[in-house]
Design an enzyme around this catalytic site. Structure first.
Site, PDB file in Angstrom:
ATOM      1  N   PRO A  99       1.005  -1.288  -0.040  1.00 20.86           N
ATOM      2  CA  PRO A  99      -0.072  -0.188   0.053  1.00 20.86           C
ATOM      3  C   PRO A  99       0.889   1.420   0.047  1.00 20.86           C
ATOM      4  CG  PRO A  99       0.324  -0.945   2.126  1.00 20.86           C
ATOM      5  CD  PRO A  99       0.673  -2.015   1.207  1.00 20.86           C
TER       6      PRO A  99
ATOM      7  N   CYS B 208       0.208  30.561 -13.496  1.00 18.18           N
ATOM      8  CA  CYS B 208      -0.388  30.853 -14.677  1.00 18.18           C
ATOM      9  C   CYS B 208      -1.039  29.737 -15.613  1.00 18.18           C
ATOM     10  CB  CYS B 208       0.583  31.545 -15.662  1.00 18.18           C
ATOM     11  SG  CYS B 208       1.688  32.655 -14.596  1.00 18.18           S
TER      12      CYS B 208
HETATM   13  C1  LIG Z   1       1.516   2.695  -6.913  1.00 13.73           C
HETATM   14  C2  LIG Z   1       1.705   1.256  -6.483  1.00 13.73           C
HETATM   15  C3  LIG Z   1       1.266   0.762  -5.366  1.00 13.73           C
HETATM   16  C4  LIG Z   1       0.621   1.637  -4.496  1.00 13.73           C
HETATM   17  O1  LIG Z   1      -0.579   1.821  -4.729  1.00 13.73           O
HETATM   18  P1  LIG Z   1      -1.648   2.824  -3.799  1.00 13.73           P
HETATM   19  O2  LIG Z   1      -2.887   2.925  -4.494  1.00 13.73           O
HETATM   20  O3  LIG Z   1      -0.911   3.877  -3.449  1.00 13.73           O
HETATM   21  O4  LIG Z   1      -1.764   2.017  -2.551  1.00 13.73           O
HETATM   22  C5  LIG Z   1       1.530  -0.601  -5.222  1.00 13.73           C
HETATM   23  N1  LIG Z   1       2.010  -1.241  -6.183  1.00 13.73           N
HETATM   24  C6  LIG Z   1       2.473  -0.799  -7.315  1.00 13.73           C
HETATM   25  C7  LIG Z   1       3.040  -1.613  -8.335  1.00 13.73           C
HETATM   26  C8  LIG Z   1       2.327   0.287  -7.464  1.00 13.73           C
HETATM   27  O5  LIG Z   1       2.616   1.061  -8.666  1.00 13.73           O
END
Ligand SMILES: *Cc1c(COP(=O)(O)O)cnc(C)c1O
Length: 467
Positions: A316, A386
């Site tokens: 996460p 801007c």
């Molecule tokens: C961005 C990303 C996450 C985290 O996603 P969230 O929505 O911020 O929890 C996890 N794994 C991968 C591969 C990502 O690119």
């Protein structure tokens, strides 16, 4: 959870958390948010208006307690609901800097990085390579070499990368297989903005299912590669649990497909994606419910396929840090277009928060020095760039606002600082970490000198006559 008390409904007080033990992603303000006897917003025991006087404006204010609580809820919920080993890794692209890496590491989480720069920052923060997972759909050979040198796990996205890794593995003086996981595109759709959807077949990320067998065969034939497991990430800001549940079956079917090639899948990474509340109508599941769903779905998928439980990883980003931070701005001028709109101009905008202009993201704000004042004005909060689209909030409800008031936009911990730019040569804001009444700078405010640090004037231009 937010208050339903009708007496609070018409003021900024309605955004205060009802307790400090909820799931941070279900709040609008950080868990420590309170209103003090000056009617001012306090976060982490610090008066926001005082912080702005001390550290300047705009200011990112990061609540350590909320970040640690979210990390602990992920970690402890996996212990509670998953019978096997589990690991939570922070998707650091949400907000990557030394202090955040350190805090997350101290909670026992790993870190996911998506570039050499994020990797460098995590290493500089003292994170061990064992706890770093390297993502990205176009990692350079130099980035890969850096990750290998530090024994990070590489989340392999495509054929080009597999081949580069084998070459890098052959070139190494000492033989030690490179730890990899394969990122696969599961073909699962979810309801979120198309720019942050990643699980559908038509995605730039990961191996398509059509190449799965060939990839397994390639990996099994190249001893430079040590396949640890499989990964999929279906998208971001997701409120549904069903797609995460469906993903479990898909992942475990792939684990079975790998057996044919004598590959044993020890680890399964289900990605991230849990959403947060940006407005009072957003309704994401709690961190605990999300973990419970994911853990039970993987356990059930293993049982029905007679597979041993793998190590389970979740990664996460937004739901760990999104709600832990707010951005404070100072109001400059106001403008009324009669019969149409009231504009309030603030001293930041799309450079410190590019999400509204990029994804049409919706935010809520409070006035930090007038928390209990009635929400009687419909206003549009405009940044100072801007660009007509540089609007952070369109037609939101605020108290009567004057020049000098401190506007606080909530839920700015994820994908704000990390996506910030110097558009119009604005200096990027400072960030303070607040905890139990103490405030520590974790990002210095950029200076004008920082802006021209990389600028060069070739001699030829220096010699031009000046007007
Ligand atoms: C961005 C990303 C996450 C985290 O996603 P969230 O929505 O911020 O929890 C996890 N794994 C991968 C591969 C990502 O690119």
């Amino acid at each position: 959870m937010l208050s339903t008390d009708p007496k609070l409904a018409n003021s900024g007080l309605k955004f205060l958390p009802q307790s400090s033990s909820g799931s941070p992603n279900q709040e609008l303000l950080p868990l420590t948010a309170k209103v003090n006897d000056k009617d001012a917003l306090e976060i982490g025991g610090c008066d926001v208006t005082t912080l702005v006087k001390q550290f300047g404006s705009p200011l990112y204010i990061l609540d350590e307690f909320s970040l640690r609580t979210a990390a602990a809820q992920y970690r402890d919920s996996f212990k509670k609901y998953y019978p096997g080993a589990a690991k939570v890794i922070y998707a650091s692209k949400a907000w990557n800097c030394l202090a955040v890496c350190r805090i997350v590491d101290s909670e026992g989480l790993g870190i996911d990085v998506a570039s050499g720069g994020e990797l460098y920052t995590a290493l500089q923060a003292g994170i061990s390579g064992d706890n770093i997972y390297f993502h990205g759909n176009n990692k350079s050979a130099a980035e890969l070499a850096m990750a290998i040198e530090h024994q990070c796990t590489i989340m392999v996205d495509n054929w080009q990368e597999l081949k580069t890794l084998v070459e890098l593995g052959r070139d190494r003086a000492s033989f030690e297989a490179i730890k990899i996981m394969l990122r696969l595109t599961p073909g699962i759709e979810c309801h979120t903005h198309e720019y942050i959807r990643t699980g559908q077949i038509d995605s730039k990320f990961g191996f398509g299912l059509d190449s799965l067998e060939a990839v397994f065969e390639f990996v099994s034939q190249n001893k430079e590669l040590d396949l640890q497991g499989l990964h999929a990430h279906i998208g971001s800001q997701i409120f549904e649990l069903q797609p995460h549940q469906d993903l479990a079956g898909v992942l475990m079917d792939w684990a079975i497909a790998a057996q044919k090639y004598d590959l044993s899948i020890k680890t399964i990474n289900v990605g991230g994606g849990l959403g947060i509340c940006y407005t009072e109508t957003d309704d994401p599941p709690s961190i605990e419910d999300w973990v419970k769903t994911v853990a039970e779905a993987i356990a059930a998928a293993c049982q029905s396929r007679n597979l041993e439980l793998p190590e389970l990883i979740a990664e996460p980003g937004r739901s760990l840090i999104g709600t832990a931070c707010v951005t404070a701005y100072t109001v400059g001028g106001t403008k009324t277009v009669p019969g149409i709109r009231n504009y309030i101009s603030i001293d930041g905008g799309m450079s410190d928060n590019p999400r509204p202009i990029t994804y049409e993201s919706v935010y809520r704000a409070v006035v930090a020095n007038k928390m209990s004042a009635p929400l009687e004005n419909k206003v549009t909060i405009a940044g100072k760039h801007c660009e007509s689209g540089d609007i952070l909030i369109q037609d939101g409800l605020l108290p009567r606002v004057e020049s000098g008031d401190i506007i606080v936009i909530m839920g700015t911990g994820a994908y704000n600082y990390s996506m910030a730019s110097n558009y119009n040569r604005l200096t990027r804001p400072a960030a303070v970490l607040v905890n139990r009444g103490e405030a520590n700078l974790i990002l210095q405010r950029e200076t004008y000198d920082d802006l021209i640090r990389q600028d060069l004037l070739p001699q030829r231009l220096l010699n031009l006559p000046q007007s």
